[in-house]
Design an enzyme around this catalytic site. Sequence first.
Site, PDB file in Angstrom:
ATOM      1  N   GLU A  91       0.833  -1.201   0.000  1.00  0.00           N
ATOM      2  CA  GLU A  91       0.000   0.000   0.000  1.00  0.00           C
ATOM      3  C   GLU A  91       0.868   1.251   0.000  1.00  0.00           C
ATOM      4  O   GLU A  91       1.978   1.259   0.533  1.00  0.00           O
ATOM      5  CB  GLU A  91      -0.914   0.000   1.227  1.00  0.00           C
ATOM      6  CG  GLU A  91      -1.931  -1.135   1.154  1.00  0.00           C
ATOM      7  CD  GLU A  91      -2.969  -1.114   2.266  1.00  0.00           C
ATOM      8  OE1 GLU A  91      -4.116  -1.465   1.966  1.00  0.00           O
ATOM      9  OE2 GLU A  91      -2.657  -0.768   3.421  1.00  0.00           O
ATOM     10  N   CYS A 104       3.494   8.728   0.968  1.00  0.00           N
ATOM     11  CA  CYS A 104       4.037   7.816   1.972  1.00  0.00           C
ATOM     12  C   CYS A 104       4.316   6.489   1.259  1.00  0.00           C
ATOM     13  O   CYS A 104       3.400   5.822   0.792  1.00  0.00           O
ATOM     14  CB  CYS A 104       3.013   7.662   3.106  1.00  0.00           C
ATOM     15  SG  CYS A 104       3.543   6.541   4.397  1.00  0.00           S
ATOM     16  N   CYS A 111       6.843  -6.503   7.028  1.00  0.00           N
ATOM     17  CA  CYS A 111       7.928  -5.960   7.844  1.00  0.00           C
ATOM     18  C   CYS A 111       8.383  -7.039   8.813  1.00  0.00           C
ATOM     19  O   CYS A 111       7.571  -7.819   9.308  1.00  0.00           O
ATOM     20  CB  CYS A 111       7.454  -4.733   8.627  1.00  0.00           C
ATOM     21  SG  CYS A 111       8.807  -3.848   9.451  1.00  0.00           S
ATOM     22  N   CYS A 115       6.851  -4.702  15.541  1.00  0.00           N
ATOM     23  CA  CYS A 115       6.454  -3.748  16.585  1.00  0.00           C
ATOM     24  C   CYS A 115       5.028  -4.083  17.029  1.00  0.00           C
ATOM     25  O   CYS A 115       4.160  -4.359  16.201  1.00  0.00           O
ATOM     26  CB  CYS A 115       6.530  -2.308  16.068  1.00  0.00           C
ATOM     27  SG  CYS A 115       8.210  -1.835  15.590  1.00  0.00           S
ATOM     28  N   CYS A 118       1.766  -2.093  15.576  1.00  0.00           N
ATOM     29  CA  CYS A 118       1.702  -1.757  14.149  1.00  0.00           C
ATOM     30  C   CYS A 118       1.024  -2.866  13.358  1.00  0.00           C
ATOM     31  O   CYS A 118       1.342  -4.044  13.521  1.00  0.00           O
ATOM     32  CB  CYS A 118       3.113  -1.534  13.605  1.00  0.00           C
ATOM     33  SG  CYS A 118       3.138  -1.119  11.847  1.00  0.00           S
ATOM     34  N   GLY A 169       7.138  -1.573   5.979  1.00  0.00           N
ATOM     35  CA  GLY A 169       8.530  -2.001   5.971  1.00  0.00           C
ATOM     36  C   GLY A 169       9.475  -1.085   6.708  1.00  0.00           C
ATOM     37  O   GLY A 169       9.119   0.023   7.106  1.00  0.00           O
ATOM     38  N   GLU A 170      10.676  -1.598   6.917  1.00  0.00           N
ATOM     39  CA  GLU A 170      11.755  -0.822   7.551  1.00  0.00           C
ATOM     40  C   GLU A 170      12.727  -0.426   6.450  1.00  0.00           C
ATOM     41  O   GLU A 170      13.478  -1.264   5.947  1.00  0.00           O
ATOM     42  CB  GLU A 170      12.441  -1.678   8.617  1.00  0.00           C
ATOM     43  CG  GLU A 170      13.768  -1.148   9.120  1.00  0.00           C
ATOM     44  CD  GLU A 170      13.737   0.289   9.629  1.00  0.00           C
ATOM     45  OE1 GLU A 170      12.832   0.661  10.389  1.00  0.00           O
ATOM     46  OE2 GLU A 170      14.644   1.063   9.238  1.00  0.00           O
ATOM     47  N   SER A 201      12.272   7.117   7.616  1.00  0.00           N
ATOM     48  CA  SER A 201      11.878   6.827   8.989  1.00  0.00           C
ATOM     49  C   SER A 201      12.398   5.451   9.366  1.00  0.00           C
ATOM     50  O   SER A 201      12.252   4.491   8.604  1.00  0.00           O
ATOM     51  CB  SER A 201      10.348   6.861   9.088  1.00  0.00           C
ATOM     52  OG  SER A 201       9.930   6.580  10.405  1.00  0.00           O
ATOM     53  N   SER A 223      11.533   6.315  14.942  1.00  0.00           N
ATOM     54  CA  SER A 223      10.334   5.842  15.641  1.00  0.00           C
ATOM     55  C   SER A 223      10.745   5.441  17.046  1.00  0.00           C
ATOM     56  O   SER A 223      11.205   4.327  17.268  1.00  0.00           O
ATOM     57  CB  SER A 223       9.729   4.654  14.890  1.00  0.00           C
ATOM     58  OG  SER A 223       9.226   5.087  13.655  1.00  0.00           O
ATOM     59  N   LEU A 224      10.592   6.342  17.976  1.00  0.00           N
ATOM     60  CA  LEU A 224      11.129   6.125  19.326  1.00  0.00           C
ATOM     61  C   LEU A 224      10.112   5.449  20.249  1.00  0.00           C
ATOM     62  O   LEU A 224      10.353   4.386  20.785  1.00  0.00           O
ATOM     63  CB  LEU A 224      11.595   7.466  19.899  1.00  0.00           C
ATOM     64  CG  LEU A 224      12.668   7.345  20.976  1.00  0.00           C
ATOM     65  CD1 LEU A 224      14.005   6.970  20.385  1.00  0.00           C
ATOM     66  CD2 LEU A 224      12.788   8.656  21.751  1.00  0.00           C
ATOM     67  N   HIS A 225       9.002   6.117  20.479  1.00  0.00           N
ATOM     68  CA  HIS A 225       7.829   5.538  21.151  1.00  0.00           C
ATOM     69  C   HIS A 225       7.951   5.243  22.635  1.00  0.00           C
ATOM     70  O   HIS A 225       6.956   4.918  23.278  1.00  0.00           O
ATOM     71  CB  HIS A 225       7.349   4.259  20.456  1.00  0.00           C
ATOM     72  CG  HIS A 225       7.131   4.427  19.001  1.00  0.00           C
ATOM     73  ND1 HIS A 225       6.465   5.490  18.460  1.00  0.00           N
ATOM     74  CD2 HIS A 225       7.515   3.660  17.943  1.00  0.00           C
ATOM     75  CE1 HIS A 225       6.431   5.374  17.141  1.00  0.00           C
ATOM     76  NE2 HIS A 225       7.070   4.293  16.804  1.00  0.00           N
ATOM     77  N   ASN A 300      -3.425   4.612  16.010  1.00  0.00           N
ATOM     78  CA  ASN A 300      -4.505   4.234  15.097  1.00  0.00           C
ATOM     79  C   ASN A 300      -4.813   2.757  15.265  1.00  0.00           C
ATOM     80  O   ASN A 300      -3.947   1.920  15.024  1.00  0.00           O
ATOM     81  CB  ASN A 300      -4.095   4.517  13.650  1.00  0.00           C
ATOM     82  CG  ASN A 300      -3.935   6.003  13.417  1.00  0.00           C
ATOM     83  OD1 ASN A 300      -4.834   6.792  13.668  1.00  0.00           O
ATOM     84  ND2 ASN A 300      -2.755   6.401  12.961  1.00  0.00           N
ATOM     85  N   CYS A 343      -1.201   6.183   9.894  1.00  0.00           N
ATOM     86  CA  CYS A 343       0.054   5.581  10.356  1.00  0.00           C
ATOM     87  C   CYS A 343      -0.214   4.234  11.011  1.00  0.00           C
ATOM     88  O   CYS A 343      -1.067   4.130  11.882  1.00  0.00           O
ATOM     89  CB  CYS A 343       0.735   6.449  11.412  1.00  0.00           C
ATOM     90  SG  CYS A 343       1.141   8.088  10.863  1.00  0.00           S
TER      91      CYS A 343
HETATM   92  N1  SAH Z   1       9.746   0.938   9.965  1.00  0.00           N
HETATM   93  C1  SAH Z   1       9.882   2.376   9.847  1.00  0.00           C
HETATM   94  C2  SAH Z   1       8.926   2.955   8.829  1.00  0.00           C
HETATM   95  C3  SAH Z   1       7.460   2.863   9.198  1.00  0.00           C
HETATM   96  S1  SAH Z   1       6.934   4.464   9.543  1.00  0.00           S
HETATM   97  C4  SAH Z   1       9.735   2.998  11.209  1.00  0.00           C
HETATM   98  O1  SAH Z   1       9.442   2.283  12.168  1.00  0.00           O
HETATM   99  O2  SAH Z   1       9.960   4.185  11.357  1.00  0.00           O
HETATM  100  C5  SAH Z   1       5.361   4.261  10.216  1.00  0.00           C
HETATM  101  C6  SAH Z   1       5.209   5.096  11.466  1.00  0.00           C
HETATM  102  O3  SAH Z   1       3.903   4.867  12.034  1.00  0.00           O
HETATM  103  C7  SAH Z   1       6.214   4.681  12.511  1.00  0.00           C
HETATM  104  O4  SAH Z   1       6.616   5.770  13.285  1.00  0.00           O
HETATM  105  C8  SAH Z   1       5.376   3.733  13.318  1.00  0.00           C
HETATM  106  O5  SAH Z   1       5.926   3.542  14.575  1.00  0.00           O
HETATM  107  C9  SAH Z   1       4.034   4.423  13.356  1.00  0.00           C
HETATM  108  N2  SAH Z   1       2.949   3.499  13.677  1.00  0.00           N
HETATM  109  C10 SAH Z   1       2.936   2.173  13.537  1.00  0.00           C
HETATM  110  N3  SAH Z   1       1.770   1.652  13.937  1.00  0.00           N
HETATM  111  C11 SAH Z   1       1.013   2.691  14.352  1.00  0.00           C
HETATM  112  C12 SAH Z   1      -0.318   2.796  14.829  1.00  0.00           C
HETATM  113  N4  SAH Z   1      -1.089   1.715  14.966  1.00  0.00           N
HETATM  114  N5  SAH Z   1      -0.790   4.018  15.126  1.00  0.00           N
HETATM  115  C13 SAH Z   1      -0.008   5.116  14.950  1.00  0.00           C
HETATM  116  N6  SAH Z   1       1.243   5.078  14.476  1.00  0.00           N
HETATM  117  C14 SAH Z   1       1.759   3.873  14.184  1.00  0.00           C
END
Ligand code: SAH
Length: 369
Positions: A91, A104, A111, A115, A118, A169-170, A201, A223-225, A300, A343
């Site tokens: 997608e 995007c 992937c 995570c 995701c 993907g990463e 990212s 993507s720290l979180h 999301n 996202c």
């Molecule tokens: N693998 C890379 C590229 C993906 S970017 C990375 O991790 O950065 C997609 C972004 O959306 C990342 O910051 C990811 O952490 C975030 N994301 C993933 N699942 C999500 C969700 N359910 N709700 C909001 N953001 C999410």
Amino acid sequence: MMNNLFDFDQADLTAFFVEHGEKPFRATQVLQWVHQRGVIDYAEMTNLSKALRQRMQEHFEVRLPEVVTCQQSADGTRKWLLRLEDGNCIEMVFIPESDRGTLCVSSQVGCALDCSFCSTAQQGFNRNLTLAEIMGQLWVAEHSLRAEGFQLCDLNQRAISNVVMMGMGEPLANFNNVVKALGLMMNDFSYGLSWRRVTVSTAGMVPAIRRLKSLCDVSLAISLHAPTDDLRNELVPLNRKYPLAEVLAACHEFVADSQRRRITIEYVMLHEVNDTPAHARALIKLLRDLPVKVNLIPFNPFPQTHYQRSRPEVIELFRDILWKGGIVTVTRKTRGDDIDAACGQLAGKVTDRSRRHLKQIPIRQEHYG
Ligand code: SAH
């Protein structure tokens, strides 16, 4: 199978032409036709001789991802489902705003990082995208938007003014193809986007972040979180391999000896998981001295997740604490969630080859060694 023209960047095309006794500048002419003007029919490439066009025809096919569906959200966001030659689907999402149009882009089929919050992770992993499949996404989006007479916002009269490698993907796990693609996005004979408008990212692939800096000038998002290793190990399993201190060290190196770089920190807001004032304060401490902008992403939801989105007032408080700690922070507006284009909601149709459900250990070396 015959070469796909979209698998060749400027260096590859130059090598091809030189090998065939042609001038190197033929490469830039071809890039301009294909990526700038959107012409993929050799007959229309009128500044190439007939003989040369014939030779191109013999060596290169043009194969693009096939559009299966294109959905439009109430807010104007679009999501395409694209079928690749092997039947897998990916997608991509286009997010129009008043002053920009952001595409995007996906970098892998599924992937491997797994995570926990995701939805792409749930699909498992199949393979890296080729250069042609990455550049094909831009081409298909740009030219279908233009064909519909989409309001062009950019000086260059293009629909796409910004690219974020934030789809499935990463990106840094598909390093070589992604770096070549970034080169084409920023190449003046191709899309010619400035480094400010092209963002990679990553979930924190430390050695690749270092290599990226030495190879191409691009904007970086992490993507720290989570502000602690314990919590981040749970949310982003890659953290067990590259813990926070190493990710942060790589970020410091990335911005070193360069005035202009500021790293975007992505932080998904998960109800009662990582969204308390204590987390915000720990984050301030962690990011001290690093030039960053924090993007708070309201979680999301997707089927089968046990996470919930933080409440709006909790997100607001979190943001205020970061601001008071001196950190530029914005809450990312949720776009396209009515069509599952927001996202973390991109899923595609992946034939999982990681057989993740059979494994005990979520991290698999071979995918990002
Ligand atoms: N693998 C890379 C590229 C993906 S970017 C990375 O991790 O950065 C997609 C972004 O959306 C990342 O910051 C990811 O952490 C975030 N994301 C993933 N699942 C999500 C969700 N359910 N709700 C909001 N953001 C999410």
